[in-house]
Design a protein around this motif. Sequence first.
Motif, PDB file in Angstrom:
ATOM      1  N   VAL A 162       0.841  -1.191   0.000  1.00  0.00           N
ATOM      2  CA  VAL A 162       0.000   0.000   0.000  1.00  0.00           C
ATOM      3  C   VAL A 162       0.886   1.254   0.000  1.00  0.00           C
ATOM      4  O   VAL A 162       1.868   1.343   0.741  1.00  0.00           O
ATOM      5  CB  VAL A 162      -0.995   0.013   1.180  1.00  0.00           C
ATOM      6  N   THR A 197       1.157   4.752   1.133  1.00  0.00           N
ATOM      7  CA  THR A 197       0.525   5.516   2.215  1.00  0.00           C
ATOM      8  C   THR A 197       0.119   6.915   1.781  1.00  0.00           C
ATOM      9  O   THR A 197      -0.687   7.552   2.458  1.00  0.00           O
ATOM     10  CB  THR A 197       1.465   5.602   3.429  1.00  0.00           C
ATOM     11  N   ASP A 246      -1.525   7.751  -1.070  1.00  0.00           N
ATOM     12  CA  ASP A 246      -2.870   7.794  -1.666  1.00  0.00           C
ATOM     13  C   ASP A 246      -3.700   6.529  -1.405  1.00  0.00           C
ATOM     14  O   ASP A 246      -4.766   6.360  -1.988  1.00  0.00           O
ATOM     15  CB  ASP A 246      -2.777   8.053  -3.174  1.00  0.00           C
ATOM     16  N   ASP A 247      -3.204   5.650  -0.524  1.00  0.00           N
ATOM     17  CA  ASP A 247      -3.925   4.434  -0.117  1.00  0.00           C
ATOM     18  C   ASP A 247      -4.231   3.484  -1.270  1.00  0.00           C
ATOM     19  O   ASP A 247      -5.204   2.734  -1.216  1.00  0.00           O
ATOM     20  CB  ASP A 247      -5.209   4.776   0.650  1.00  0.00           C
ATOM     21  N   THR A 248      -3.414   3.485  -2.307  1.00  0.00           N
ATOM     22  CA  THR A 248      -3.556   2.514  -3.398  1.00  0.00           C
ATOM     23  C   THR A 248      -2.456   1.464  -3.255  1.00  0.00           C
ATOM     24  O   THR A 248      -1.420   1.717  -2.627  1.00  0.00           O
ATOM     25  CB  THR A 248      -3.412   3.188  -4.776  1.00  0.00           C
ATOM     26  N   HIS A 274      -0.296   6.471   8.619  1.00  0.00           N
ATOM     27  CA  HIS A 274      -0.855   7.826   8.500  1.00  0.00           C
ATOM     28  C   HIS A 274       0.219   8.895   8.704  1.00  0.00           C
ATOM     29  O   HIS A 274       0.166   9.973   8.119  1.00  0.00           O
ATOM     30  CB  HIS A 274      -2.042   8.026   9.452  1.00  0.00           C
ATOM     31  N   LYS A 317       2.405   9.167   5.442  1.00  0.00           N
ATOM     32  CA  LYS A 317       1.813  10.071   4.456  1.00  0.00           C
ATOM     33  C   LYS A 317       2.207  11.520   4.767  1.00  0.00           C
ATOM     34  O   LYS A 317       2.647  12.264   3.889  1.00  0.00           O
ATOM     35  CB  LYS A 317       0.289   9.924   4.449  1.00  0.00           C
TER      36      LYS A 317
END
Length: 184
Positions: free
Chosen positions: A21, A23, A25-27, A90, A93
């Motif tokens: 993943v 972090t 853009d959570d893709t 989080h 990011k």
Amino acid sequence: MSLTPSNMLPLGTNAPDFKLVNTIDDTFVSLDEAKGLNGTLILFICNHCPFVIHVNPQLSQLAKDYVSKGINCIAISSNDVDNYPQDAPHLMKQHAIENDYKFPYLYDQTQDVAKAYNAACTPDFYVFNDELKLVYRGQLDDSRPGNNLELTGKDIRDTLDSLLNKQPVSKTQKPSVGCNIKWK
């Protein structure tokens, strides 16, 4: 600060595959999707390590200088976030945004990717050619927190320039040094 050297994965090793993943853009991002046309720089980093904090300006600049030339950068954090919550996704990011990362910052929750790469420290650098064969593993440059040497990225830049110019990559490669990866 601990001084853990990188393990020197054998040159010519195929880049271990992954899908992690991002972090930012959570893709989910795979190696195949993120690799560069002319080469790929994979770096194991984290948010809190003083050695990574020291090199962050150069990490950001490397991507800005080389992505347009077909060399992509991929950062991975494999630290145990239960015991090191400052490295949680989080916050990764937030860290990426604050440091102007122009590359994916992936979270290796199981630590399987770090193990596959035999990563030992943060930062730990691996450069792969266009066929995803390892041509460099080691340090960014000789600069360390507190040694007053200029942060240039010379060792990585020389390697990337050699790839782009179809020249042999120097076999003289110094291990990176930094904080140990925080294993579960």
